[in-house]
Write an enzyme that holds these catalytic residues in place. Structure first.
Site, PDB file in Angstrom:
ATOM      1  N   SER A  88      -3.647  14.164  27.776  1.00 43.95           N
ATOM      2  CA  SER A  88      -4.420  15.399  27.607  1.00 43.95           C
ATOM      3  C   SER A  88      -4.587  16.036  28.975  1.00 43.95           C
ATOM      4  O   SER A  88      -5.362  15.542  29.808  1.00 43.95           O
ATOM      5  CB  SER A  88      -5.792  15.095  26.988  1.00 43.95           C
ATOM      6  N   LYS A 163      -5.347  20.655  21.889  1.00 41.97           N
ATOM      7  CA  LYS A 163      -6.141  19.477  22.239  1.00 41.97           C
ATOM      8  C   LYS A 163      -7.415  19.863  22.967  1.00 41.97           C
ATOM      9  O   LYS A 163      -8.484  19.281  22.737  1.00 41.97           O
ATOM     10  CB  LYS A 163      -5.322  18.515  23.097  1.00 41.97           C
ATOM     11  N   LYS A 231     -13.384  15.219  31.783  1.00 36.43           N
ATOM     12  CA  LYS A 231     -12.187  15.840  32.342  1.00 36.43           C
ATOM     13  C   LYS A 231     -11.629  16.890  31.387  1.00 36.43           C
ATOM     14  O   LYS A 231     -11.257  17.992  31.801  1.00 36.43           O
ATOM     15  CB  LYS A 231     -11.152  14.758  32.631  1.00 36.43           C
TER      16      LYS A 231
END
Length: 282
Positions: A88, A163, A231
């Site tokens: 990701s 995502k 993150k």
């Protein structure tokens, strides 16, 4: 099929196990070696031994390094090789990585996943794919081993965009479930009973079911770490700035994750935001 896999973490290890069980020949790089796979000494060697190279590493700089650092994947690719990044990372950076790999005469897909360690183990991951349709078709047999809900979103970077959207929704929903259950507890109700009641109404969700149970039982072994979710929300905030878009609740949830990391909880499951809101936790 000869498949290389780089990133034997919480998600990557069970994905490798499933690919081996499906009859594929696996080469891996470092990490745990107690798998029925050839262990290579470099990312370049993984690419040299493989038709398809899958990456499952934590962040954008990690993907860039694995691909393009000395002795990286790019140095070992054959014409026609396929790189699938299931990490990701930044959608913008992904477009650039895809262009560089395609210049080598190879193909590239970004295919981040959702479903956590449980989905990786059971082969039921949701896989969001960006890339060319003909390359997606080539990779489909691999995706069918790893997941159940598999969607070609669009061109390069589109899988990563999906995502990021997923992580916004999941993060904010975890925070909402944590607030609701903490409210119930402080108001004198049993949060376990409240959770069970809410499972029959409009508040019902997979997150209330799975993460709500973790909050009630205070079991926060990582399926997906707070540090990594923080993150991902950072990617959302960065992209929003580029798009002149306000994501106020995403920013607030990332701040809670910052607090969790500061409290030493960054390696816990993201459902441990419940602990962060319960500032008096042990």
């Amino acid at each position: 099929m000869r498949i290389g896999f780089i990133g034997l973490g919480v998600m990557g290890r069970p994905m490798v196990d499933n690919l081996i069980a499906a009859g594929h020949e696996l080469s891996v790089y470092r990490g745990r070696t107690d798998v029925d796979a050839f262990v290579c000494g470099s990312a370049k060697e993984v690419a040299e031994r493989s038709e398809v190279v899958i990456l499952m590493v934590p962040d954008t700089p990690d993907v860039e390094s694995v691909l393009f650092a000395p002795a990286g994947v790019a140095e070992g690719l054959h014409p026609g090789s396929l790189v699938i990044d299931m990490s990701s990372i930044s959608p913008t950076a992904t477009i650039g990585f895809a262009q560089l790999i395609e210049k080598l005469g190879c193909a590239y897909l970004d295919a981040p996943v959702s479903g956590g360690e449980l989905g990786a183990r059971d082969g039921t991951l949701t896989i969001m794919v960006g890339g060319r349709p003909e390359v997606f078709k080539r990779a489909r047999p691999i995706f069918d081993v790893l997941g159940k809900n598999i969607t070609l979103i669009g061109g390069p970077g589109a899988g990563q965009t999906a995502k990021v959207a997923n992580q916004i929704i999941v993060g904010l929903t975890i925070e909402a479930v944590a607030e609701g259950l903490l409210f119930a507890e402080r108001a004198g109700a049993d949060p376990a009973v409240v959770r069970q009641a809410l499972m029959g109404g409009f508040a019902s969700s997979r997150i209330l079911e799975v993460h709500g149970e973790r909050m009630v039982e205070e079991t926060f072994e990582p399926g997906f770490r707070i540090r990594l979710h923080r993150k991902d929300l950072g990617l959302a905030i960065q992209a929003a700035a580029e798009l002149d878009l306000a994501l106020p609740n995403t920013a607030m949830t990332q701040q809670l994750m910052n607090a969790a990391v500061a409290n030493g909880d960054g390696e816990l499951d993201h459902s441990a935001l419940y602990r962060t809101l319960r500032w008096d936790h042990p």
